[in-house]
Every structure is written in C-alpha cells, then in structure tokens.
Scaffold this motif. Structure first.
Motif: not given
Lengths: 204, 97
Positions: B3-4, B6-7
């Motif tokens: 999920n890199h 996503e913030t």
C-alpha cells in the motif's frame, strides 16, 4: 499483484528487495503454520479438560469480563498500531515507524501486566496450576500465549535498536516486517483464546 | 503490491474498527443475547474465524508477494490441522468423560 510478481525493482517495498528477504518472509509464514499446530494441541487439551474442575473453581466462577476485555482491547489495538508501523515503513518514514513500534510494545507490555495480575488474582483465590485439570490446561494455554507476547516485546526492542543504529535498509525493513507478522499472529491466537476460553467459559 | 501509494492507512483503520465490532458483538452474543448455548457457541466461533481472517488479509498482507499463494495455502492447511486436532480430540474424549 501478479503482474509485479517477477519484477524486483524499486517499486517493491524494501523488505522484498532481496531474494534472501523474500525467502525469510516465506519461511516465517511456514513457521506460523507450525505455531498454529502448536496452539491447536494446547486448545485441544484445554477444551477436553475444561469442565474437569475437581474441587477448584469453575471457569464461570473465575473469569471476570472487565479484565478480559481490557486485555483483548490492548492486544487488538497493539496489532493495529503494529500495522501502522509497517504502513509508515513503506512510506519510508523512520520516525513514524519507530513511534508506532514503541506504541505497540507499550500496549503489549500493558497486556502482559494485566495478564500477570489476572494470574496472581487467580492464585490468591486458590486457583493454581495444581488445583485441577481445567486450571493446569488453562495456565499452560494462556501462559504459552503470554510467553510469546513477552518474547515479541524483547524482539521488537532489539529491532528498534537496530533501526536506530542502521536506519531503514532492505535488511532492517525485512526484520520489521517479520516481527510484525509475529505480532499480528499473536492477536489471531488471542481471538481464539478470547472466544474458546473466556467467552465459552462464561457461557457453559 | 503493498500500500505504498496510499497516504492514509484506510485499510488498517477499517480492519481495526471491524475487529472491535466483531469482538463486542461476540461479547454481547455470549453474555446478553439469551440464545441457546449451542447457538451462542456456533455464532462466537464464526465471529472469531472472520476476525482471524481479517487480521491475516488486512494486517498481515498474507496474499502479497510472489509467494502469496503458498502463504495462503500454508495458513489454510494449518487451520485445517488445528480444526482436526481440536474437533477430533473433543469428539474422541466425549466417549470417555
């Protein structure tokens, strides 16, 4: 997921960058499978014996909802914060990673504190490992889980020290990811202790 | 994978809230629902299995990486062994105790 399977490039999370790390992570999943089998034998023993209370207290007389819920929420929240630690790691944020790891192990320490207090209360009420088959199997099952959590806390502290010394590298990232798998797994085991030991004990 | 991109950790927050809901529903069913004991046991064990699956998929990313399939099969098989050991022991000892 599948389309990225054979491209070990910069887009992958740090912990999957080397062949060794990928094998370590796969190997750890296999270990968790063995852990499931280990806990299954302890659950089987407990569930066969838990109505054999001898002259000691029954599960219903012993278990307190409040203490069990505090332990459950502490461990569940720690599993969540451990997930946030890995989330921060994948964004490349060392400070966020260390902060959430610290929160995780403090929650874990809180869980252990309440569990030890629970055990001490039981012993003061005359419910020891020697009292009945129910209590022998109870202390072995729940105690084995507690010992795992304690090991997890020490392991996490050691990895935090490595992170402070070496920073975020493919190696340290892999170590964080594996300890996070271990930690989440302990919450999975606790879900079944909560359900099959405490809730079931208060119902039957 | 992962999920890199996503913030904000939506997946984790949803997983956490669902876990809390499942825990408290199980508590309520066990202590306050007034259902028959057998029904209560079936319901709370089902809720536990759902919550365990939630942890494996949402927190542990079991299906990610190129060994995701092996990892999933490994865990499914280990839970099968656990079910056989636990149910088998209870069933066998039901004739003795």
């Amino acid at each position: 997921m599948a389309e990225a399977a054979h491209h070990y490039d910069e887009k992958m999370p740090l912990e999957y960058r080397t062949e060794e790390s990928r094998l370590n992570i796969l190997g750890f999943w296999i270990f968790l499978g063995a852990e499931v089998a280990l806990f299954a034998t302890l659950f089987a023993t407990y569930l066969v014996l838990f109505q054999r209370t001898g002259n000691g207290p029954t599960a219903e007389e012993l278990f307190q909802v409040k203490g069990v819920m505090i332990e459950t929420i502490l461990l569940l929240t720690s599993s969540f914060t451990c997930g946030l630690a890995v989330f921060e790691m994948r964004r490349g944020r060392l400070t966020g990673l260390l902060t959430w790891l610290l929160v995780t192990l403090l929650l874990g320490a809180g869980f252990i504190t309440f569990e030890v207090r629970e055990f001490i209360d039981y012993v003061h009420e005359g419910a020891t490992m020697q009292t009945s088959a129910f209590l022998s199997s109870f202390f072995v099952l729940v105690g084995t889980h507690g010992a795992h959590v304690s090991v997890g806390i020490v392991w996490m502290i050691l990895i935090m020290i490595q992170l402070l010394q070496r920073g975020l590298t493919p190696r340290t990232a892999r170590k964080v990811f594996i300890v996070s798998l271990y930690w989440h797994f302990l919450d999975v085991v606790w879900i079944f202790i909560f359900t099959l030991v405490y809730l079931t004990g208060m119902v039957i | 994978m992962g999920n890199h991109h996503e913030t904000f950790p939506w997946k984790h927050i949803i997983g956490f809230i669902l876990s809390l809901v499942l825990t408290f529903v199980a508590l309520w069913v066990a202590l306050s629902s007034g259902l028959a004991t057998k029904v209560i046991l079936v319901v709370i064990v089902t809720l536990a299995i759902v919550q365990a699956a939630l942890q494996l998929f949402m927190f542990m990313h079991m299906t990610e990486s190129d060994s995701g399939k092996i990892q999933t099969i490994n865990m499914v098989y280990s839970f099968f062994i656990a079910a056989v050991v636990v149910a088998g022991s209870i069933w066998t000892m039901a004739f003795v105790l």
